[in-house]
Structure formats: structure tokens, C-alpha cells
Design a protein around this motif. Sequence first.
Motif, PDB file in Angstrom:
ATOM      1  N   UNK A  39       0.834  -1.216   0.000  1.00 24.93           N
ATOM      2  CA  UNK A  39       0.000   0.000   0.000  1.00 24.93           C
ATOM      3  C   UNK A  39       0.863   1.259   0.000  1.00 24.93           C
ATOM      4  N   UNK A  40       1.890   1.256   0.843  1.00 28.21           N
ATOM      5  CA  UNK A  40       2.760   2.438   0.904  1.00 28.21           C
ATOM      6  C   UNK A  40       3.497   2.647  -0.407  1.00 28.21           C
ATOM      7  N   UNK A  41       3.958   1.580  -1.040  1.00 29.34           N
ATOM      8  CA  UNK A  41       4.655   1.707  -2.323  1.00 29.34           C
ATOM      9  C   UNK A  41       3.708   2.249  -3.391  1.00 29.34           C
ATOM     10  N   UNK A  42       2.463   1.759  -3.401  1.00 27.02           N
ATOM     11  CA  UNK A  42       1.483   2.277  -4.361  1.00 27.02           C
ATOM     12  C   UNK A  42       1.196   3.750  -4.110  1.00 27.02           C
ATOM     13  N   UNK A  43       1.089   4.137  -2.837  1.00 28.26           N
ATOM     14  CA  UNK A  43       0.838   5.534  -2.504  1.00 28.26           C
ATOM     15  C   UNK A  43       2.003   6.407  -2.974  1.00 28.26           C
ATOM     16  N   UNK A  44       3.242   5.955  -2.739  1.00 32.00           N
ATOM     17  CA  UNK A  44       4.411   6.727  -3.178  1.00 32.00           C
ATOM     18  C   UNK A  44       4.441   6.854  -4.699  1.00 32.00           C
ATOM     19  N   UNK A  45       4.121   5.765  -5.402  1.00 30.11           N
ATOM     20  CA  UNK A  45       4.091   5.837  -6.875  1.00 30.11           C
ATOM     21  C   UNK A  45       3.026   6.828  -7.326  1.00 30.11           C
ATOM     22  N   UNK A  46       1.876   6.819  -6.654  1.00 30.68           N
ATOM     23  CA  UNK A  46       0.815   7.772  -6.997  1.00 30.68           C
ATOM     24  C   UNK A  46       1.263   9.204  -6.753  1.00 30.68           C
ATOM     25  N   UNK A  47       1.947   9.439  -5.641  1.00 31.55           N
ATOM     26  CA  UNK A  47       2.456  10.786  -5.347  1.00 31.55           C
ATOM     27  C   UNK A  47       3.472  11.226  -6.400  1.00 31.55           C
ATOM     28  N   UNK A  48       4.317  10.307  -6.837  1.00 26.65           N
ATOM     29  CA  UNK A  48       5.337  10.652  -7.835  1.00 26.65           C
ATOM     30  C   UNK A  48       4.718  10.960  -9.191  1.00 26.65           C
ATOM     31  N   UNK A  49       3.541  10.383  -9.468  1.00 28.39           N
ATOM     32  CA  UNK A  49       2.906  10.585 -10.766  1.00 28.39           C
ATOM     33  C   UNK A  49       2.078  11.863 -10.823  1.00 28.39           C
ATOM     34  N   UNK A  50       1.857  12.516  -9.685  1.00 23.93           N
ATOM     35  CA  UNK A  50       1.101  13.763  -9.688  1.00 23.93           C
ATOM     36  C   UNK A  50       1.873  14.835 -10.458  1.00 23.93           C
ATOM     37  N   UNK A  51       1.168  15.664 -11.190  1.00 31.38           N
ATOM     38  CA  UNK A  51       1.866  16.753 -11.891  1.00 31.38           C
ATOM     39  C   UNK A  51       2.398  17.752 -10.867  1.00 31.38           C
ATOM     40  N   UNK A  52       3.458  18.456 -11.229  1.00 27.26           N
ATOM     41  CA  UNK A  52       3.979  19.453 -10.294  1.00 27.26           C
ATOM     42  C   UNK A  52       2.961  20.579 -10.106  1.00 27.26           C
ATOM     43  N   UNK A  53       3.016  21.258  -8.979  1.00 24.42           N
ATOM     44  CA  UNK A  53       2.075  22.371  -8.772  1.00 24.42           C
ATOM     45  C   UNK A  53       2.377  23.486  -9.775  1.00 24.42           C
ATOM     46  N   UNK A  54       1.376  24.256 -10.142  1.00 25.30           N
ATOM     47  CA  UNK A  54       1.615  25.328 -11.122  1.00 25.30           C
ATOM     48  C   UNK A  54       2.568  26.373 -10.538  1.00 25.30           C
ATOM     49  N   UNK A  55       3.272  27.023 -11.435  1.00 27.15           N
ATOM     50  CA  UNK A  55       4.225  28.046 -11.009  1.00 27.15           C
ATOM     51  C   UNK A  55       3.521  29.381 -10.754  1.00 27.15           C
ATOM     52  N   UNK A  56       2.250  29.481 -11.133  1.00 21.72           N
ATOM     53  CA  UNK A  56       1.516  30.721 -10.927  1.00 21.72           C
ATOM     54  C   UNK A  56       0.071  30.389 -10.550  1.00 21.72           C
ATOM     55  N   UNK A  57      -0.627  31.353  -9.965  1.00 23.53           N
ATOM     56  CA  UNK A  57      -2.028  31.189  -9.578  1.00 23.53           C
ATOM     57  C   UNK A  57      -2.801  32.420 -10.027  1.00 23.53           C
ATOM     58  N   UNK A  58      -4.065  32.229 -10.297  1.00 25.35           N
ATOM     59  CA  UNK A  58      -4.947  33.337 -10.627  1.00 25.35           C
ATOM     60  C   UNK A  58      -5.655  33.780  -9.356  1.00 25.35           C
ATOM     61  N   UNK A  59      -5.694  35.076  -9.142  1.00 27.24           N
ATOM     62  CA  UNK A  59      -6.440  35.606  -7.998  1.00 27.24           C
ATOM     63  C   UNK A  59      -7.496  36.563  -8.508  1.00 27.24           C
ATOM     64  N   UNK A  60      -8.679  36.430  -7.993  1.00 26.45           N
ATOM     65  CA  UNK A  60      -9.769  37.317  -8.355  1.00 26.45           C
ATOM     66  C   UNK A  60     -10.012  38.282  -7.233  1.00 26.45           C
ATOM     67  N   UNK A  61     -10.382  39.487  -7.560  1.00 22.39           N
ATOM     68  CA  UNK A  61     -10.786  40.416  -6.531  1.00 22.39           C
ATOM     69  C   UNK A  61      -9.872  41.509  -6.413  1.00 22.39           C
TER      70      UNK A  61
END
Length: 61
Positions: A39-61
Amino acid sequence: MSDQPSRLELVRFARRVVVQQATAAARQLDGWIADEERREAEWRRGEEMLPPPPEWLLQYG
């Protein structure tokens, strides 16, 4: 001689029973450990496959 087992035979029998039960319990624990490691190995593989967070964010207001 008596049909009753001797105390020594009874103690040896009790030891065999305890060893057998401990071996079965250890095997069950080994299975649980292997399941959790999978289970832990599958979780780590899933975490590694996530895309990196965006380098920018949109803010409204």
C-alpha cells in the motif's frame, strides 16, 4: 504402564502447540506487513505521478 501421558510428555506437547501457534501468528503478521508495504509503495508511486504544482495562480478580486 499407565495410559495417561507423563507430565514431561504434556509439557512437550504444550511447547509444540505454542510453537505452532506462534509460527502461524508470525506468518499472519508477515502478511499484514507485506500488504502495508505494498500500500505504501502504491501511494508513493501515486504521489510521484502527480503533476507538479503550477508556477503561478490566478487571484480574483
